[in-house]
Design a protein around this motif. Structure first.
Motif, PDB file in Angstrom:
ATOM      1  N   GLY A 116       0.788  -1.230   0.000  1.00  0.00           N
ATOM      2  CA  GLY A 116       0.000   0.000   0.000  1.00  0.00           C
ATOM      3  C   GLY A 116       0.818   1.277   0.000  1.00  0.00           C
ATOM      4  O   GLY A 116       0.274   2.372   0.172  1.00  0.00           O
ATOM      5  N   SER A 117       2.143   1.151  -0.209  1.00  0.00           N
ATOM      6  CA  SER A 117       3.002   2.342  -0.151  1.00  0.00           C
ATOM      7  C   SER A 117       3.052   3.113  -1.471  1.00  0.00           C
ATOM      8  O   SER A 117       3.643   4.181  -1.542  1.00  0.00           O
ATOM      9  CB  SER A 117       4.421   1.948   0.266  1.00  0.00           C
ATOM     10  OG  SER A 117       4.970   1.004  -0.626  1.00  0.00           O
ATOM     11  N   GLY A 118       2.446   2.555  -2.524  1.00  0.00           N
ATOM     12  CA  GLY A 118       2.405   3.262  -3.814  1.00  0.00           C
ATOM     13  C   GLY A 118       3.412   2.761  -4.828  1.00  0.00           C
ATOM     14  O   GLY A 118       3.541   3.325  -5.919  1.00  0.00           O
ATOM     15  N   ARG A 162      20.568   0.812  -7.324  1.00  0.00           N
ATOM     16  CA  ARG A 162      19.936   1.686  -6.344  1.00  0.00           C
ATOM     17  C   ARG A 162      18.691   0.989  -5.809  1.00  0.00           C
ATOM     18  O   ARG A 162      17.959   0.344  -6.552  1.00  0.00           O
ATOM     19  CB  ARG A 162      19.529   2.979  -7.065  1.00  0.00           C
ATOM     20  CG  ARG A 162      19.236   4.109  -6.147  1.00  0.00           C
ATOM     21  CD  ARG A 162      19.051   5.465  -6.840  1.00  0.00           C
ATOM     22  NE  ARG A 162      18.960   5.537  -8.263  1.00  0.00           N
ATOM     23  CZ  ARG A 162      18.188   6.437  -8.900  1.00  0.00           C
ATOM     24  NH1 ARG A 162      17.436   7.280  -8.215  1.00  0.00           N
ATOM     25  NH2 ARG A 162      18.174   6.480 -10.215  1.00  0.00           N
ATOM     26  N   VAL A 163      18.481   1.116  -4.509  1.00  0.00           N
ATOM     27  CA  VAL A 163      17.252   0.624  -3.895  1.00  0.00           C
ATOM     28  C   VAL A 163      16.467   1.832  -3.413  1.00  0.00           C
ATOM     29  O   VAL A 163      17.015   2.712  -2.743  1.00  0.00           O
ATOM     30  CB  VAL A 163      17.529  -0.336  -2.717  1.00  0.00           C
ATOM     31  CG1 VAL A 163      16.214  -0.863  -2.135  1.00  0.00           C
ATOM     32  CG2 VAL A 163      18.410  -1.498  -3.159  1.00  0.00           C
ATOM     33  N   ILE A 164      15.192   1.875  -3.796  1.00  0.00           N
ATOM     34  CA  ILE A 164      14.307   2.971  -3.394  1.00  0.00           C
ATOM     35  C   ILE A 164      13.314   2.420  -2.385  1.00  0.00           C
ATOM     36  O   ILE A 164      12.706   1.368  -2.612  1.00  0.00           O
ATOM     37  CB  ILE A 164      13.564   3.531  -4.624  1.00  0.00           C
ATOM     38  CG1 ILE A 164      14.544   4.297  -5.513  1.00  0.00           C
ATOM     39  CG2 ILE A 164      12.398   4.419  -4.212  1.00  0.00           C
ATOM     40  CD1 ILE A 164      13.949   4.741  -6.824  1.00  0.00           C
ATOM     41  N   PHE A 165      13.160   3.121  -1.264  1.00  0.00           N
ATOM     42  CA  PHE A 165      12.178   2.709  -0.259  1.00  0.00           C
ATOM     43  C   PHE A 165      11.025   3.700  -0.267  1.00  0.00           C
ATOM     44  O   PHE A 165      11.226   4.906  -0.158  1.00  0.00           O
ATOM     45  CB  PHE A 165      12.814   2.655   1.138  1.00  0.00           C
ATOM     46  CG  PHE A 165      11.815   2.341   2.221  1.00  0.00           C
ATOM     47  CD1 PHE A 165      11.245   1.080   2.310  1.00  0.00           C
ATOM     48  CD2 PHE A 165      11.445   3.310   3.144  1.00  0.00           C
ATOM     49  CE1 PHE A 165      10.310   0.793   3.303  1.00  0.00           C
ATOM     50  CE2 PHE A 165      10.514   3.031   4.135  1.00  0.00           C
ATOM     51  CZ  PHE A 165       9.949   1.766   4.209  1.00  0.00           C
ATOM     52  N   MET A 166       9.805   3.169  -0.446  1.00  0.00           N
ATOM     53  CA  MET A 166       8.603   4.002  -0.460  1.00  0.00           C
ATOM     54  C   MET A 166       7.720   3.683   0.734  1.00  0.00           C
ATOM     55  O   MET A 166       7.643   2.538   1.176  1.00  0.00           O
ATOM     56  CB  MET A 166       7.811   3.788  -1.763  1.00  0.00           C
ATOM     57  CG  MET A 166       8.498   4.337  -2.988  1.00  0.00           C
ATOM     58  SD  MET A 166       7.472   4.210  -4.480  1.00  0.00           S
ATOM     59  CE  MET A 166       6.144   5.378  -4.114  1.00  0.00           C
ATOM     60  N   ASP A 167       7.051   4.705   1.238  1.00  0.00           N
ATOM     61  CA  ASP A 167       6.063   4.518   2.299  1.00  0.00           C
ATOM     62  C   ASP A 167       5.056   5.651   2.192  1.00  0.00           C
ATOM     63  O   ASP A 167       5.430   6.800   1.943  1.00  0.00           O
ATOM     64  CB  ASP A 167       6.748   4.527   3.673  1.00  0.00           C
ATOM     65  CG  ASP A 167       5.829   4.027   4.773  1.00  0.00           C
ATOM     66  OD1 ASP A 167       4.856   3.322   4.464  1.00  0.00           O
ATOM     67  OD2 ASP A 167       6.081   4.345   5.954  1.00  0.00           O
ATOM     68  N   GLN A 168       3.779   5.299   2.327  1.00  0.00           N
ATOM     69  CA  GLN A 168       2.692   6.291   2.294  1.00  0.00           C
ATOM     70  C   GLN A 168       2.776   7.212   1.086  1.00  0.00           C
ATOM     71  O   GLN A 168       2.590   8.428   1.183  1.00  0.00           O
ATOM     72  CB  GLN A 168       2.675   7.088   3.602  1.00  0.00           C
ATOM     73  CG  GLN A 168       2.410   6.197   4.808  1.00  0.00           C
ATOM     74  CD  GLN A 168       2.379   6.954   6.114  1.00  0.00           C
ATOM     75  OE1 GLN A 168       2.732   8.130   6.181  1.00  0.00           O
ATOM     76  NE2 GLN A 168       1.961   6.283   7.175  1.00  0.00           N
ATOM     77  N   GLY A 169       3.074   6.611  -0.087  1.00  0.00           N
ATOM     78  CA  GLY A 169       3.044   7.363  -1.331  1.00  0.00           C
ATOM     79  C   GLY A 169       4.237   8.254  -1.590  1.00  0.00           C
ATOM     80  O   GLY A 169       4.227   9.054  -2.531  1.00  0.00           O
ATOM     81  N   GLN A 170       5.289   8.131  -0.765  1.00  0.00           N
ATOM     82  CA  GLN A 170       6.463   8.981  -0.939  1.00  0.00           C
ATOM     83  C   GLN A 170       7.730   8.137  -1.066  1.00  0.00           C
ATOM     84  O   GLN A 170       7.797   7.030  -0.534  1.00  0.00           O
ATOM     85  CB  GLN A 170       6.620   9.919   0.262  1.00  0.00           C
ATOM     86  CG  GLN A 170       5.516  10.936   0.399  1.00  0.00           C
ATOM     87  CD  GLN A 170       5.696  11.766   1.663  1.00  0.00           C
ATOM     88  OE1 GLN A 170       5.690  11.242   2.769  1.00  0.00           O
ATOM     89  NE2 GLN A 170       5.852  13.070   1.501  1.00  0.00           N
ATOM     90  N   ILE A 171       8.724   8.685  -1.770  1.00  0.00           N
ATOM     91  CA  ILE A 171      10.057   8.090  -1.742  1.00  0.00           C
ATOM     92  C   ILE A 171      10.726   8.585  -0.472  1.00  0.00           C
ATOM     93  O   ILE A 171      11.030   9.775  -0.336  1.00  0.00           O
ATOM     94  CB  ILE A 171      10.876   8.474  -2.994  1.00  0.00           C
ATOM     95  CG1 ILE A 171      10.232   7.850  -4.247  1.00  0.00           C
ATOM     96  CG2 ILE A 171      12.319   8.012  -2.848  1.00  0.00           C
ATOM     97  CD1 ILE A 171      10.919   8.219  -5.549  1.00  0.00           C
ATOM     98  N   VAL A 172      10.926   7.668   0.468  1.00  0.00           N
ATOM     99  CA  VAL A 172      11.474   8.025   1.781  1.00  0.00           C
ATOM    100  C   VAL A 172      13.001   8.051   1.735  1.00  0.00           C
ATOM    101  O   VAL A 172      13.646   8.903   2.342  1.00  0.00           O
ATOM    102  CB  VAL A 172      10.986   7.024   2.854  1.00  0.00           C
ATOM    103  CG1 VAL A 172      11.648   7.292   4.211  1.00  0.00           C
ATOM    104  CG2 VAL A 172       9.468   7.075   2.970  1.00  0.00           C
TER     105      VAL A 172
END
Length: 262
Positions: free
Chosen positions: A57-59, A225-235
């Motif tokens: 659900g993080s987008g 590169r690893v991208i971490f997303m949470d709540q619709g944003q790139i954190v």
């Protein structure tokens, strides 16, 4: 989580160019009142391999589905291969012909053979003659190591084999970019490795890849590169070594402790 991919990765061809493949600027998306993607900014260079991780659900999936207009963004810009994604159907068709996509579910046509599944888009979209389309299809079925399944129907294949067909089908359009949306999450553990091996070979050949996955062993070995997303944003985003060993955000640390078990 399945075992990490256990083989030496040949990084000699895995160079990243200065040419930009995908540029996302201040992109936002809503589902009604729900703000699903918030101010997404991302530059992907040609040859780069990016793994997108994050809780359900993080987008993550919505973001990569916006890249070939399977989902429509409401604000900001997405430019793929120099073409901006708008409601212009010509631009959408142009981008979709350059961007392959492999989903969690294989989406193969059950009434068509494996070969027919692979030749359909090149013949219809690229107007490739049937004989040439079949030669291309066999080439990519050999690449994913299932040429012997060409005349079978999807229902006769295992889940891992069907996912490799789905990858081959995308490759038949000769895309410059591949998007993977949790390609192994619907598979039994013993089938995951064969699909990841196929993806590793694509990476070794220099394919630009964005992959939403929970396979952290794959991320460590293949990603730039690893991208971490949470709540619709790139954190957070970083090289794998730094991302796993020295996460900056508390949300990233919590996620990694849950998924890696420490």
């Amino acid at each position: 989580m399945s075992q990490a991919v256990e083989r030496h990765i040949d990084r000699s061809n895995m160079t990243v160019s200065d040419e930009v493949a995908i540029q996302i600027t201040n992109m936002n998306k809503w589902y009604g009142e729900f703000h699903v993607l918030r101010d997404i900014n991302l530059t992907v260079n040609r040859g780069e391999r990016i793994v997108i991780a994050g809780p359900s659900g993080s987008g993550k999936s919505t973001m990569i589905r916006c890249i070939n207009r399977l989902e429509e963004h409401q604000q900001g810009k997405i430019i793929v291969d120099g073409t901006e994604l708008t409601s212009d159907l010509k631009n959408i068709d142009k981008i979709r012909s350059e961007v392959g996509m492999c989903f969690q579910h294989f989406n193969l046509f059950p009434h068509l053979t494996i070969l027919e599944n692979c030749t359909l888009a090149p013949m219809w979209v690229r107007k490739t003659p049937k004989r040439e389309a079949e030669e291309i299809a066999m080439h990519f079925l050999e690449k994913v190591k299932i040429p012997d399944q060409a005349h079978k129907y999807p229902g006769m294949l295992s889940g891992g084999q069907q996912q490799r067909v789905a990858i081959a089908r995308s490759l038949c359009m000769k895309p410059r970019i591949m998007l993977f949306d949790e390609p192994t999450s619907a598979l039994d553990p013993e089938m995951i490795k064969e699909v990841l091996d196929t993806m590793i070979e694509l990476a070794e050949e220099g394919m630009t890849m964005l992959c939403v996955t929970h396979e952290m062993g794959f991320a460590r070995q293949v990603a730039n590169r690893v991208i971490f997303m949470d709540q619709g944003q790139i954190v957070e985003q970083n090289e794998p070594e730094e991302f796993f060993n020295n996460p900056k955000s508390e949300r990233t640390k919590l996620f990694l402790s849950q998924i890696l078990g420490h």
